[in-house]
Structures are given as C-alpha cells and as structure tokens.
Enzyme design. Structure first.
Site, short mmCIF file in Angstrom:
data_model
loop_
_atom_site.label_atom_id
_atom_site.label_comp_id
_atom_site.label_asym_id
_atom_site.label_seq_id
_atom_site.Cartn_x
_atom_site.Cartn_y
_atom_site.Cartn_z
N LYS A 22 121.18 47.78 38.43
CA LYS A 22 121.42 48.46 37.02
C LYS A 22 121.89 49.74 37.03
O LYS A 22 122.79 50.15 36.33
CB LYS A 22 120.06 48.41 36.14
N ASN A 23 121.34 50.66 37.93
CA ASN A 23 121.91 51.81 38.08
C ASN A 23 123.13 52.08 38.80
O ASN A 23 123.31 53.35 38.85
CB ASN A 23 120.56 52.76 38.52
N CYS A 116 113.87 55.97 29.12
CA CYS A 116 112.47 55.78 29.28
C CYS A 116 111.74 57.03 29.12
O CYS A 116 112.48 58.01 29.79
CB CYS A 116 111.87 54.90 30.38
N ARG A 121 113.52 64.84 30.18
CA ARG A 121 114.86 64.33 30.73
C ARG A 121 116.13 64.95 30.24
O ARG A 121 116.90 64.62 29.40
CB ARG A 121 114.93 62.70 30.46
N PRO A 122 116.20 66.20 30.57
CA PRO A 122 117.01 67.22 29.93
C PRO A 122 118.51 66.77 30.55
O PRO A 122 118.61 66.25 31.42
CB PRO A 122 116.56 68.63 30.44
N ASP A 306 111.31 55.16 41.19
CA ASP A 306 111.35 53.75 40.48
C ASP A 306 110.54 52.43 40.88
O ASP A 306 110.22 51.79 40.18
CB ASP A 306 112.82 53.02 39.97
N ARG A 398 115.10 45.95 29.94
CA ARG A 398 116.32 47.08 29.89
C ARG A 398 116.84 46.89 31.60
O ARG A 398 117.77 47.11 31.63
CB ARG A 398 115.80 48.26 29.96
#
Ligand code: EPZ
Length: 417
Positions: A22-23, A116, A121-122, A306, A398
């Site tokens: 996915k990533n 998520c 998460r800036p 993860d 997801r």
C-alpha cells in the site's frame, strides 16, 4: 456498517500470497501524473486507499482503471491543479500530489491530508522542503496555494526527521526541477526505493534511494512506464502475527525477507522458527509465544511502527513482559482499549506501553479506530477463546486486500457480516 465475527483458537496453517505494498503504490500513483501519458502498475492491491487515489486522479482529469491487480493510469488529460478537501481528507498520501502537481504544472492548491488519527500528522517538513526547490506557499485558511514563480530548481534539502512522505514529495518534485537536488536525512524505507525505481523507469535520474542521502538530477520530461509494486512488508508482518497468535505454521509467498529484518528477529525471539527460501518465509510458532522483551519503533531499518500494533495483538497472549516504545507517532496505542476488553494486561504511559502476557484471552465486542489497530484486534481475537465482534472494518479495508479471505484460507473462523 459491516463487522467481522471471529471465533478464535483455530491454528493457522497453509500458504498465503502477500499483497502489493500500500505505502508503495500510493506515492507511485501520485508520481504517475508527472508523465503525460500512460503507466501500467502491476501487483496493485485493491484497497479503499487505492480507490481514493483513483478518485483524485480522475478529478484531476486523468484516466485510471484498476482490474485484476493491474492499474492503468493515463494522465495525458490532466486539467486541474487543485484537489478538494473532500478528496484530500480520504487518506494521508493525498499530500504526495502536492509535489507531483507542482512538477507537472508548476502550481498546486490543496489542504491538509487525512489518514489514520495516530497523531497530529503535520506537513511542515513537506512544505519547508519544497520551498528549497523554489516553491512559494500561501496558507489561505488551511488551503495551501503553491506556485513556482521562477520555476522549480534543484536544492539542498535536509529533513529534520526522515519523513517517508516528505522524502517522496521532494523526490517527485525534484525529478522535473532544473538542476540537482540533494536530500539528506532521507527516509530509507523500501517504499522509497520502489518509488525511485518507478521514476527512474520513467526517465528520471535518482540515485541513493534507500540510503540517508538521495541525489536527484532534474530532467525535462518523463514518459509512462510499466512497474510491479514490491510486496507489502507490513501485510506480511501482520499475517505472521496472526499465525503466531494461534500457534500456527504458515508459508508466505511473494515477500522480500530483507525488508523484514527487524520483524523476523522478533518472531525468532518469541520462539517461532523462521525459515527463508528465496521469496518465501516459513514461520512455525509455538502454541504460546514468549513475549518479546522490547519493541522500540524506529525509522527503517529499525522496527516498523506499522507492525507495532499486530505484534502487540500477538504478544497479548504470550509468556512474559514486553516494553513497547512508540517513537514515531504520538497516538498509536488506540488498539489497547480493545485488547483490554479481551483480557489483555497492558499499561500505557505516553509513548510507552508495558504488556504482561496472559495465559488466555476471551472474545469481546471491540472497535477498530485505525488501520493497524484493526489488525491488532484481529490478531488477538484469532488467539482468544470464543467469539469476537469487530467494528470499524472500514479501517482494515484501507490497507488490507481481502484480509478475511486470506485468513479463512489459512483455517481461521472469520466472517464479514
Ligand atoms: C508513512 O506515513 C506511512 N504511510 C505510514 O503508514 C508509516 O507509519 C509512516 O510513513 C512511517 O513509516 C504512507 O506511506 C501512506 P512520516 P507518513 O512522514 O509519510 C512526523 C500505515 O499504517 N512528521 O514518516 O505520514 C509525523 O507526524 C501508515 O500504513 C512531521 O512532524 O509518515 C510522524 O510523527 C500509518 N512533519 C513522523 O514524522 C511532517 O511534515 C513520521 O511521519 C511529516 C511528518
């Protein structure tokens, strides 16, 4: 709203094929708009995050079709430089379209990405890095209007943290910038290498991916390419956690063991036998694993953040005590409340969690609150006595492609209702 029903204590056995990463596929799809023609991406998993990315590509005027694991994307028709909030909020990696739109069109307007809620998460590292390439950014109430008044140029980018997304954004933007860009303190994840491989097959000149310093020599134009996405190392780690949670014995195919170094040594520490044969991993686990002493999440090649949640789901029923230290995200223990409902013994204090393995867990009604948290709850439920009902399955979808079907083929009693 669908839910998963899991009846635990079935030992997992058999073979499973690991999905595409996915990533890796998400930044590659954003990068595909740099080529104003067609790219063909193989081993593409069917995930809601992939479908959200397809929606962004189509909004921008591209054609994108996923069928049978192959995604064909034609960005010749790209005719927009902004992405509406409704699409940005669907996933974290929508932010990678910032660098891609700037490289392709010289401008971009978009807001904060979604993803998520494992921390704030800036995107400050992304924005600062892109400014070094000549991007000017106006923050208009959360919408970033980005342009390159004098055109994009190479630059020296030193990342304050080896951010995966920021590294990807700079690589993509620099690929068509005038001159040389050097990224220091770059992320080293395998997904960075996969993105570089795709871009280089499109005619980019990128060296050093996978190292701390990446050098990109900008070119005039890129052309579409065929690319096969690497296997998903986190999906592999999750399947191994599920097997170990049940004292199972599985063989994973289509996996790159060298991407899982830190994870494989944890399974060995827990008493599993791990055998590597070419692109396969065989894992044979004891009925009840020993607890890993410490799980300290770090940027690659350290232990991947993860995989922290699925490993915790497996360790919940282990023998001993585990110290978890979550160094990457501020709020990545959302799965602990569900594990406690199943009888786990875990204490969370900031970025530290202390887990005492218990002899048995019992099924419960639990809710997932993020992608890998969903994986943790499934992992624990597979090793628990009785029935677990899991809500929040949308989070699982997801990042995992037909996960319950994979687990069923390994002997798990799991149904989606
Ligand atoms: C990518 O997220 C992955 N997502 C994440 O996977 C993964 O956990 C993470 O990398 C770390 O490996 C995708 O690739 C789509 P970061 P990303 O930028 O790029 C802070 C999953 O479960 N930071 O490396 O968002 C950030 O808040 C997901 O598959 C800033 O402060 O991760 C975090 O604390 C979850 N400012 C740390 O750096 C910035 O501008 C690492 O973030 C960017 C990041």
């Amino acid at each position: 709203m669908s839910r998963l029903i899991i009846n635990g204590k079935k030992r997992l056995r058999g073979e499973a094929e690991v999905q595409g990463a996915k990533n890796s596929v998400l930044p590659i799809l954003a990068a595909s708009i740099l080529c104003s023609d067609t790219s063909v991406i193989h081993n593409c998993p069917d995930l809601s995050d992939v479908r959200a990315t397809i929606n962004i590509l189509r909004f921008l005027g591209c054609k994108a079709e996923l069928s049978g694991g192959t995604l064909v994307c034609d960005s010749s028709g790209l005719n927009a430089t902004h992405i509406p909030d409704s699409l940005m909020r669907e996933l974290r990696s929508s932010i990678i379209f910032l660098g891609a739109l700037l490289a392709r069109t010289g401008s971009a307007s978009l807001g904060f990405p979604g993803g998520c809620e494992i921390g704030p998460r800036p995107i400050d590292i992304h924005l600062k890095a892109l400014e070094a390439l000549g991007v000017s950014i106006k923050d208009e109430h959360g919408i970033f209007r980005c342009t390159a008044p004098e055109g994009l140029h190479g630059g020296r980018v030193s990342l304050s943290f080896p951010s995966v997304g920021a590294t990807e954004n700079v690589m993509i933007c620099a690929a068509l910038a005038e001159g040389i860009t050097v990224i220091t303190n770059a992320a080293r994840e395998p997904e960075i290498c996969d993105l570089a491989d795709y871009l280089n097959s499109c005619g980019a000149v990128i060296g050093g991916a996978g190292e701390g310093t990446i050098v990109i020599e900008g070119v005039q134009k890129l052309h579409g390419a065929q690319h096969t996405v690497i296997p998903d190392r986190i999906a592999a780690a999750t399947l191994m956690s599920c097997a170990a949670s049940t004292g199972g014995s599985i063989m994973l195919k289509n996996v790159i063991p060298s991407h899982l170094g830190a994870v494989l040594s944890v399974f060995e520490e827990c008493g599993s036998d791990v055998l590597i044969r070419g692109g396969c991993i065989m894992l044979d686990s004891p009925l009840r694993s020993c607890a890993p002493k410490i799980i300290r999440t770090m940027p690659y090649p350290g232990f991947p953040t993860d995989a922290q949640a699925p490993i915790m789901g497996m360790a919940a029923r282990s023998r001993g005590t585990t110290l978890f230290v979550e160094n990457i995200f501020e709020n990545r223990y959302l799965h602990v409340s569900g594990l406690l409902r199943m009888g786990a013994n875990i204490k969370v204090e900031g970025k530290v969690a202390v887990l005492q393995g218990v002899e048995s867990l019992h099924g419960a009604e639990v809710n997932a609150l993020d992608l890998r948290g969903a994986a943790a709850l499934i992992t624990a439920a597979l090793g628990a006595e009785g029935k677990t009902t899991l809500g929040g399955v949308k989070y699982l979808d997801r990042g995992y492609d037909c996960f319950e079907a994979q687990l069923q083929s390994l002997g798990a009693d799991i149904q989606r209702v």
